[in-house]
Design a protein around this motif. Sequence first.
Motif, PDB file in Angstrom:
ATOM      1  N   UNK A 115       9.030  -0.294  -9.680  1.00 18.03           N
ATOM      2  CA  UNK A 115       9.242  -1.502 -10.470  1.00 18.03           C
ATOM      3  C   UNK A 115      10.444  -2.281  -9.939  1.00 18.03           C
ATOM      4  N   UNK A 116      11.481  -1.581  -9.522  1.00 20.07           N
ATOM      5  CA  UNK A 116      12.646  -2.255  -8.924  1.00 20.07           C
ATOM      6  C   UNK A 116      12.250  -2.980  -7.647  1.00 20.07           C
ATOM      7  N   UNK A 117      11.437  -2.335  -6.815  1.00 23.41           N
ATOM      8  CA  UNK A 117      10.934  -2.994  -5.604  1.00 23.41           C
ATOM      9  C   UNK A 117      10.171  -4.258  -5.988  1.00 23.41           C
ATOM     10  N   UNK A 118       9.285  -4.143  -6.969  1.00 22.08           N
ATOM     11  CA  UNK A 118       8.439  -5.255  -7.403  1.00 22.08           C
ATOM     12  C   UNK A 118       9.282  -6.415  -7.934  1.00 22.08           C
TER      13      UNK A 118
ATOM     14  N   UNK B 163       2.322  -4.853 -13.480  1.00 25.76           N
ATOM     15  CA  UNK B 163       2.546  -3.930 -12.363  1.00 25.76           C
ATOM     16  C   UNK B 163       2.615  -2.506 -12.872  1.00 25.76           C
ATOM     17  N   UNK B 164       3.412  -2.266 -13.893  1.00 29.08           N
ATOM     18  CA  UNK B 164       3.574  -0.912 -14.427  1.00 29.08           C
ATOM     19  C   UNK B 164       2.244  -0.349 -14.923  1.00 29.08           C
ATOM     20  N   UNK B 165       1.473  -1.165 -15.618  1.00 32.56           N
ATOM     21  CA  UNK B 165       0.176  -0.712 -16.123  1.00 32.56           C
ATOM     22  C   UNK B 165      -0.771  -0.425 -14.961  1.00 32.56           C
ATOM     23  N   UNK B 166      -0.906  -1.371 -14.056  1.00 35.99           N
ATOM     24  CA  UNK B 166      -1.850  -1.208 -12.950  1.00 35.99           C
ATOM     25  C   UNK B 166      -1.527  -0.008 -12.075  1.00 35.99           C
ATOM     26  N   UNK B 167      -0.272   0.153 -11.704  1.00 40.64           N
ATOM     27  CA  UNK B 167       0.075   1.263 -10.819  1.00 40.64           C
ATOM     28  C   UNK B 167      -0.092   2.599 -11.547  1.00 40.64           C
ATOM     29  N   UNK B 168       0.163   2.640 -12.842  1.00 36.99           N
ATOM     30  CA  UNK B 168      -0.015   3.868 -13.612  1.00 36.99           C
ATOM     31  C   UNK B 168      -1.487   4.239 -13.741  1.00 36.99           C
ATOM     32  N   UNK B 169      -2.311   3.262 -14.004  1.00 42.51           N
ATOM     33  CA  UNK B 169      -3.755   3.504 -14.104  1.00 42.51           C
ATOM     34  C   UNK B 169      -4.314   3.904 -12.737  1.00 42.51           C
ATOM     35  N   UNK B 170      -3.886   3.204 -11.695  1.00 40.85           N
ATOM     36  CA  UNK B 170      -4.324   3.558 -10.352  1.00 40.85           C
ATOM     37  C   UNK B 170      -3.931   4.991 -10.028  1.00 40.85           C
TER      38      UNK B 170
ATOM     39  N   UNK C 162       0.836  -1.207   0.000  1.00 37.04           N
ATOM     40  CA  UNK C 162       0.000   0.000   0.000  1.00 37.04           C
ATOM     41  C   UNK C 162       0.868   1.254   0.000  1.00 37.04           C
ATOM     42  N   UNK C 163       1.913   1.253   0.811  1.00 38.17           N
ATOM     43  CA  UNK C 163       2.809   2.406   0.902  1.00 38.17           C
ATOM     44  C   UNK C 163       3.505   2.661  -0.430  1.00 38.17           C
ATOM     45  N   UNK C 164       4.095   1.632  -1.007  1.00 39.25           N
ATOM     46  CA  UNK C 164       4.826   1.784  -2.270  1.00 39.25           C
ATOM     47  C   UNK C 164       3.898   2.267  -3.376  1.00 39.25           C
ATOM     48  N   UNK C 165       2.750   1.638  -3.507  1.00 41.75           N
ATOM     49  CA  UNK C 165       1.812   1.993  -4.579  1.00 41.75           C
ATOM     50  C   UNK C 165       1.338   3.434  -4.428  1.00 41.75           C
TER      51      UNK C 165
ATOM     52  N   UNK D 157       5.774  -7.865 -14.600  1.00 39.87           N
ATOM     53  CA  UNK D 157       6.334  -6.511 -14.498  1.00 39.87           C
ATOM     54  C   UNK D 157       5.507  -5.546 -15.349  1.00 39.87           C
ATOM     55  N   UNK D 158       5.126  -5.961 -16.553  1.00 38.95           N
ATOM     56  CA  UNK D 158       4.269  -5.113 -17.389  1.00 38.95           C
ATOM     57  C   UNK D 158       2.941  -4.854 -16.694  1.00 38.95           C
TER      58      UNK D 158
END
Length: 143
Positions: A34-37, A106-113, A17-20, A103-104
């Motif tokens: 992404x590095x964390x993920x 994660x990048x998509x989801x966090x960007x959309x969020x 939650x914190x990272x996102x 990884x893709x």
Amino acid sequence: MTETSTADDRSFRRETEQVVNEIAQELRTLDDGTSWFTGLSPARRQDVLQELAGYAMQAHITAADGRAGVARSGVKPTANPSVMICMDPPRYGFARLPADEHVKAFRVLVSVFAIADTRRRETYCKGTCGHSWHHLPTPAEEP
């Protein structure tokens, strides 16, 4: 043993939650997130994707958010996670994608969020929000 596992799971969910939210509020870069993920085990990556899909649902993402998030993510619009998030309604089975797509996803989801949550912080929650994750301290504010 179950208690430790449960405590570890709660701790990991708080870290996620914190990272996102740091990424969403531009307190951490998408590349740092992404590095964390990528440093997580495959099982933890699936946990993060499932949790993050829940955050996106709670933020009431739209197809427009999906398109804008894909553009921000650096992931090709034709990649599976990009196509899934841009559907109307979006598809959320990201944790079930093959590991080489995580990884893709994660990048998509966090960007959309980030896009949807920013809109909510600036509209629905503006001035009246009690969500602790919408009030993260900037690095200058931390003790």
